[in-house]
Scaffold this motif. Structure first.
Motif, PDB file in Angstrom:
ATOM      1  N   ASP A   1       0.808  -1.226   0.000  1.00 54.59           N
ATOM      2  CA  ASP A   1       0.000   0.000   0.000  1.00 54.59           C
ATOM      3  C   ASP A   1       0.837   1.270   0.000  1.00 54.59           C
ATOM      4  N   GLU A   2       1.974   1.251   0.701  1.00 53.17           N
ATOM      5  CA  GLU A   2       2.787   2.462   0.814  1.00 53.17           C
ATOM      6  C   GLU A   2       3.946   2.482  -0.186  1.00 53.17           C
ATOM      7  N   LEU A   3       4.600   1.334  -0.366  1.00 55.20           N
ATOM      8  CA  LEU A   3       5.781   1.292  -1.222  1.00 55.20           C
ATOM      9  C   LEU A   3       5.466   0.946  -2.668  1.00 55.20           C
ATOM     10  N   GLY A   4       4.270   0.423  -2.917  1.00 51.17           N
ATOM     11  CA  GLY A   4       3.857   0.180  -4.286  1.00 51.17           C
ATOM     12  C   GLY A   4       4.263  -1.147  -4.890  1.00 51.17           C
ATOM     13  N   PHE A   5       4.698  -2.119  -4.044  1.00 48.21           N
ATOM     14  CA  PHE A   5       4.967  -3.458  -4.575  1.00 48.21           C
ATOM     15  C   PHE A   5       3.665  -4.030  -5.145  1.00 48.21           C
ATOM     16  N   ASP A   6       3.793  -4.964  -6.081  1.00 43.20           N
ATOM     17  CA  ASP A   6       2.606  -5.577  -6.685  1.00 43.20           C
ATOM     18  C   ASP A   6       1.965  -6.606  -5.773  1.00 43.20           C
ATOM     19  N   ALA A   7       2.772  -7.244  -4.933  1.00 44.25           N
ATOM     20  CA  ALA A   7       2.254  -8.254  -3.998  1.00 44.25           C
ATOM     21  C   ALA A   7       3.282  -8.441  -2.894  1.00 44.25           C
ATOM     22  N   CYS A   8       2.843  -9.028  -1.784  1.00 46.20           N
ATOM     23  CA  CYS A   8       3.764  -9.348  -0.697  1.00 46.20           C
ATOM     24  C   CYS A   8       3.299 -10.625  -0.019  1.00 46.20           C
ATOM     25  N   VAL A   9       4.233 -11.534   0.191  1.00 43.67           N
ATOM     26  CA  VAL A   9       3.953 -12.823   0.813  1.00 43.67           C
ATOM     27  C   VAL A   9       4.375 -12.758   2.273  1.00 43.67           C
ATOM     28  N   ASP A  10       3.454 -13.125   3.153  1.00 47.46           N
ATOM     29  CA  ASP A  10       3.725 -13.164   4.588  1.00 47.46           C
ATOM     30  C   ASP A  10       4.282 -14.545   4.939  1.00 47.46           C
ATOM     31  N   TYR A  11       5.591 -14.613   5.183  1.00 49.56           N
ATOM     32  CA  TYR A  11       6.184 -15.927   5.455  1.00 49.56           C
ATOM     33  C   TYR A  11       5.725 -16.498   6.788  1.00 49.56           C
ATOM     34  N   LYS A  12       5.207 -15.632   7.669  1.00 47.82           N
ATOM     35  CA  LYS A  12       4.728 -16.118   8.963  1.00 47.82           C
ATOM     36  C   LYS A  12       3.363 -16.784   8.873  1.00 47.82           C
ATOM     37  N   ALA A  13       2.713 -16.681   7.718  1.00 46.27           N
ATOM     38  CA  ALA A  13       1.381 -17.272   7.555  1.00 46.27           C
ATOM     39  C   ALA A  13       1.436 -18.783   7.398  1.00 46.27           C
ATOM     40  N   GLY A  14       2.646 -19.334   7.168  1.00 44.85           N
ATOM     41  CA  GLY A  14       2.794 -20.786   7.143  1.00 44.85           C
ATOM     42  C   GLY A  14       2.594 -21.437   5.794  1.00 44.85           C
TER      43      GLY A  14
END
Length: 332
Positions: free
Chosen positions: A188-201
């Motif tokens: 939302d702030e940096l403008g990446f297209d997607a981000c994967v949460d590695y803590k989600a398992g």
């Protein structure tokens, strides 16, 4: 002021680093010799690479010395000078370490313009972390418009800059970060297209979903399972810039299981130390400073107050507790 405080390496860690490995000391302000400069530091940086300096083993930098000031970058003001290149009042970057004041012969010290960007930014996005991002992206990953680029530790000082620079070059950028808050910030702030949460398992599955066309280039800060997940998604002739392996810094090295992808996909994997490529710094710092001043390159900081809290800030950094660049503000 006749004395100042510093933090020294009191002992080398056995396994995980602890507060007991550090000691706060009060020392006298030294008299200057010809050619020397006395600097009162305003901010110091703590960075993941400092964990390797606490060990005695072979590395790309000499180990920190026991009972000596912990090394690291600083920004501050010249308060006394016997060096014609620096005047009292100059704002400077130096490598004076975890200390309120320090003496330099001018080597490795440079004046900075605190009117262009905030002073502490010269320890982050317009300093070594920013240059690390700039060099790894441009000199190793060499992305082309439309490439899919993955950035691990994407909300950190280096990763956040690398991802934004890749976006400015027309890439699809996917971050990997720990926790929903960091991932939301990256998108939302940096403008990446997607981000994967590695803590989600579900790291492997979530990264596969975020990279339907595979991965062309990786900026690697973590290693271990995070690097494994990217290796499994690499396209032929992909490039991996290995900047850090923080997953194994504070304990046993974390194995990489998908190394066969290096052969199968004919990958280029290159580690680098940005301080060995100083010929690129003038160009890179100029570009980074211009982007920050124009608002095209965003950054975030976590600032701990007071020198005494530097070890706590550093240990928190190793566990991912910081958000963006971790700094210590010296308030004495």
């Amino acid at each position: 002021m006749t004395t100042f405080q510093r933090i020294v390496l009191a002992s080398r860690p056995t396994g995980e680093a602890t507060l007991e490995n550090f000691r706060l000391e009060t020392v006298e302000v030294p008299a200057l010799k010809d050619g020397e400069v006395l600097v009162r530091n305003e901010y110091l940086t703590v960075d993941p690479y400092m964990r390797s300096l606490m060990n005695e083993g072979k590395s790309y930098m000499p180990p920190a010395q026991l009972n000596a000031t912990m090394p690291g970058g600083t920004v501050g003001e010249v308060v006394a000078s016997k060096n014609p290149a620096f005047a009292v009042g100059d704002k400077v970057f130096a490598n004076l370490g975890w200390t309120e004041m320090g003496v330099s012969d001018g080597s490795g010290m440079r004046k900075v313009d605190a009117g262009k960007v905030p002073l502490q930014a010269y320890l982050g996005v317009v300093g070594m972390p920013g240059m690390t991002a700039w060099y790894g992206l441009n000199q190793i990953m060499a992305p082309q418009p439309g490439n899919t680029v993955v950035i691990s530790a994407a909300s950190g000082a280096v990763g956040s800059a690398a991802g934004q620079l890749a976006k400015l070059q027309g890439c699809r950028v996917v971050g990997i970060a720990g926790g929903k808050e960091k991932c939301d910030y990256v998108v939302d702030e940096l403008g990446f297209d997607a981000c994967v949460d590695y803590k989600a398992g579900k790291l492997a599955a979530d990264l596969a979903a975020a990279t339907p066309d595979g991965i062309d280039a990786v900026f690697e800060n973590v290693g271990g399972a995070v690097l494994d997940a990217s290796l499994a998604r690499m396209n032929p002739f992909g490039r991996i810039a290995v900047c850090g392996l923080i997953a194994g810094y504070d304990g046993e090295p974390v194995p990489v299981n998908n190394f066969s992808a290096v052969l199968v996909m004919r990958l280029t994997v290159r580690g680098f130390i940005v301080g060995e490529h100083m010929e690129f710094w003038p160009q890179g710092l100029n570009e980074l400073g211009t982007l920050v001043a124009s608002g095209k390159l965003k950054y975030r900081e976590t600032i701990a107050q007071d020198l005494a809290n530097a070890p706590t800030a550093f240990l928190g950094l190793l566990k991912g507790q910081n958000f963006g660049k971790q700094l210590v503000k010296l308030t004495r």
